[in-house]
Design an enzyme around this catalytic site. Sequence first.
Site, PDB file in Angstrom:
ATOM      1  N   TYR A   1       2.007 -15.027 -23.247  1.00  0.00           N
ATOM      2  CA  TYR A   1       2.304 -13.640 -23.618  1.00  0.00           C
ATOM      3  C   TYR A   1       3.794 -13.348 -23.521  1.00  0.00           C
ATOM      4  O   TYR A   1       4.460 -13.808 -22.586  1.00  0.00           O
ATOM      5  CB  TYR A   1       1.584 -12.675 -22.673  1.00  0.00           C
ATOM      6  CG  TYR A   1       0.092 -12.587 -22.891  1.00  0.00           C
ATOM      7  CD1 TYR A   1      -0.438 -12.114 -24.088  1.00  0.00           C
ATOM      8  CD2 TYR A   1      -0.780 -12.969 -21.886  1.00  0.00           C
ATOM      9  CE1 TYR A   1      -1.817 -12.031 -24.268  1.00  0.00           C
ATOM     10  CE2 TYR A   1      -2.156 -12.880 -22.048  1.00  0.00           C
ATOM     11  CZ  TYR A   1      -2.671 -12.404 -23.246  1.00  0.00           C
ATOM     12  OH  TYR A   1      -4.011 -12.315 -23.416  1.00  0.00           O
TER      13      TYR A   1
ATOM     14  N   MET B   1      -4.827 -13.570 -17.504  1.00  0.00           N
ATOM     15  CA  MET B   1      -5.932 -13.158 -16.631  1.00  0.00           C
ATOM     16  C   MET B   1      -6.728 -14.365 -16.137  1.00  0.00           C
ATOM     17  O   MET B   1      -7.134 -14.420 -14.976  1.00  0.00           O
ATOM     18  CB  MET B   1      -6.869 -12.196 -17.377  1.00  0.00           C
ATOM     19  CG  MET B   1      -7.921 -11.578 -16.469  1.00  0.00           C
ATOM     20  SD  MET B   1      -9.099 -10.531 -17.351  1.00  0.00           S
ATOM     21  CE  MET B   1      -8.048  -9.213 -17.922  1.00  0.00           C
TER      22      MET B   1
ATOM     23  N   ARG C   1       1.369   5.273  11.735  1.00  0.00           N
ATOM     24  CA  ARG C   1       0.204   5.057  10.879  1.00  0.00           C
ATOM     25  C   ARG C   1      -0.979   5.603  11.671  1.00  0.00           C
ATOM     26  O   ARG C   1      -1.203   6.799  11.694  1.00  0.00           O
ATOM     27  CB  ARG C   1       0.102   3.548  10.578  1.00  0.00           C
ATOM     28  CG  ARG C   1      -0.744   3.188   9.413  1.00  0.00           C
ATOM     29  CD  ARG C   1      -0.655   1.704   9.090  1.00  0.00           C
ATOM     30  NE  ARG C   1      -1.165   0.835  10.162  1.00  0.00           N
ATOM     31  CZ  ARG C   1      -1.347  -0.468  10.051  1.00  0.00           C
ATOM     32  NH1 ARG C   1      -1.035  -1.093   8.933  1.00  0.00           N
ATOM     33  NH2 ARG C   1      -1.826  -1.179  11.050  1.00  0.00           N
TER      34      ARG C   1
ATOM     35  N   LYS D   1     -10.966  -8.781   9.327  1.00  0.00           N
ATOM     36  CA  LYS D   1     -11.096  -7.706   8.334  1.00  0.00           C
ATOM     37  C   LYS D   1     -10.935  -8.264   6.920  1.00  0.00           C
ATOM     38  O   LYS D   1     -10.455  -9.397   6.745  1.00  0.00           O
ATOM     39  CB  LYS D   1     -10.040  -6.631   8.612  1.00  0.00           C
ATOM     40  CG  LYS D   1      -8.598  -7.125   8.543  1.00  0.00           C
ATOM     41  CD  LYS D   1      -7.630  -6.102   9.131  1.00  0.00           C
ATOM     42  CE  LYS D   1      -6.195  -6.602   9.053  1.00  0.00           C
ATOM     43  NZ  LYS D   1      -5.262  -5.737   9.803  1.00  0.00           N
TER      44      LYS D   1
HETATM   45  C1  LIG Z   1      -4.442  -6.591  10.616  1.00  0.00           C
HETATM   46  C2  LIG Z   1      -4.101  -6.274  12.022  1.00  0.00           C
HETATM   47  C3  LIG Z   1      -3.877  -7.310  12.950  1.00  0.00           C
HETATM   48  C4  LIG Z   1      -3.759  -8.760  12.542  1.00  0.00           C
HETATM   49  O1  LIG Z   1      -2.470  -8.966  12.006  1.00  0.00           O
HETATM   50  P1  LIG Z   1      -1.933 -10.401  11.544  1.00  0.00           P
HETATM   51  O2  LIG Z   1      -0.508 -10.159  11.247  1.00  0.00           O
HETATM   52  O3  LIG Z   1      -2.743 -10.771  10.363  1.00  0.00           O
HETATM   53  O4  LIG Z   1      -2.137 -11.330  12.671  1.00  0.00           O
HETATM   54  C5  LIG Z   1      -3.706  -6.965  14.279  1.00  0.00           C
HETATM   55  N1  LIG Z   1      -3.715  -5.662  14.669  1.00  0.00           N
HETATM   56  C6  LIG Z   1      -3.886  -4.648  13.797  1.00  0.00           C
HETATM   57  C7  LIG Z   1      -3.862  -3.254  14.287  1.00  0.00           C
HETATM   58  C8  LIG Z   1      -4.066  -4.915  12.446  1.00  0.00           C
HETATM   59  O5  LIG Z   1      -4.205  -3.905  11.574  1.00  0.00           O
END
Ligand SMILES: *Cc1c(COP(=O)(O)O)cnc(C)c1O
Length: 391
Positions: free
Chosen positions: A262, A321, A139, A41
Amino acid sequence: MAEIAQIEAGARLTVDLGAIIANYRTLCARAPGAVCAPVVKADAYGLGAAGVVPALLEAGADTFFVAQLSEARELRALAPRAVIYVLNGLVPGSGTELAALDARPVLGAMEEVEEWAAFCSSTGKRHAAALQIDTGMNRLGLSAAEARALAGGNAGALDAIDLALVMSHFIASEIPGAESNGRQIAAFEALRAHFPGIPASMANSSGVFLDQKPHYDLVRPGYALYGGNPTPGEPNPMRAVVTLEARIARTRIAEAGESVGYDATWTAKRRSHLAIATLGYADGLPWTAAGGTAAGGTAAGGTAAALVAGRRCPIVGRISMDLFAIDVTDLGEGKVRRGDFAAVIAPDLTIDELARASGTIGYDVLTGLGQRCARAYLAAGRSFGAARQRG
Ligand SMILES: *Cc1c(COP(=O)(O)O)cnc(C)c1O
């Protein structure tokens, strides 16, 4: 082209695909008997799915997880035969799109289960999906009661669906001693018993390394594939994947008493040699990397380091930046020149270390990297795509 991209960009991000493949094999070996399904992802955690996915296919991966439909579409183009799960589930009305991509939603609410079942009935085909059950995250995922009722078959929704996976997600698998791990494992085992014969999945990267070995039929690592440490506080069992280097635009002297950057958050205590590097928070170097406090604050600053000429030097003053400053005084005269590179992430200066110095987590640093860096992908001693720049 490669030359031009390297010259035009202020920084370069190098992704070691050989290390990703090695990490994939390490994770497979930690969970023998389970399918090891990479999570790609957010454009493979910011590293570029187009570079990373072919390497994972080469390593033997055939099942992947993304978060959303647009990512499934991009992944399908890269992996025509792979099994693809969409973690965020079913967006209302997106059944046709998902089915056209042969992507499987991870159904995370009763409404989604019902919509997917209705979609399957309308097409006359039992399309595959995963079912997420909540064991503590609050969630996505069905509650325990909803999962039991669904399995009890009162609605008949499951008959319409090809249920391919039952899964849940840890809330704190990176803390091996967390009481929640055992509690979630027990809850998951009780619930999955209501879905006999359906493959099960629980573990993210850190979950793979838990003593309880909650691997079941499939594990879902993301972060560890990309070199992040899934066992914080212990040596990292994974190989480093990312190197991020910034070009030095110039060197300069700050006299004792002069400030840098800054808000004057850092003042030279002695006559200091500085290197000004062309990378900033717009490239994903956290604004908090150099002791950032609220604007106008006067923190001493400088907890993160950069590697210059092979040595660690403190980052000083606010991260801008597009620029940051490094105190290279201790390197001695003439060791740094305009045009040289300084690394902020390297095999011995890890993402986790930069994150810790910046008051955040490595996941946040990783997924924020490299919006305008020149990117290079290294594979088995050869490199390609050096000119590729993220749009
Ligand atoms: C992002 C995610 C993972 C992967 O998690 P990592 O800690 O990056 O290995 C696995 N399962 C779900 C449901 C996730 O949202």
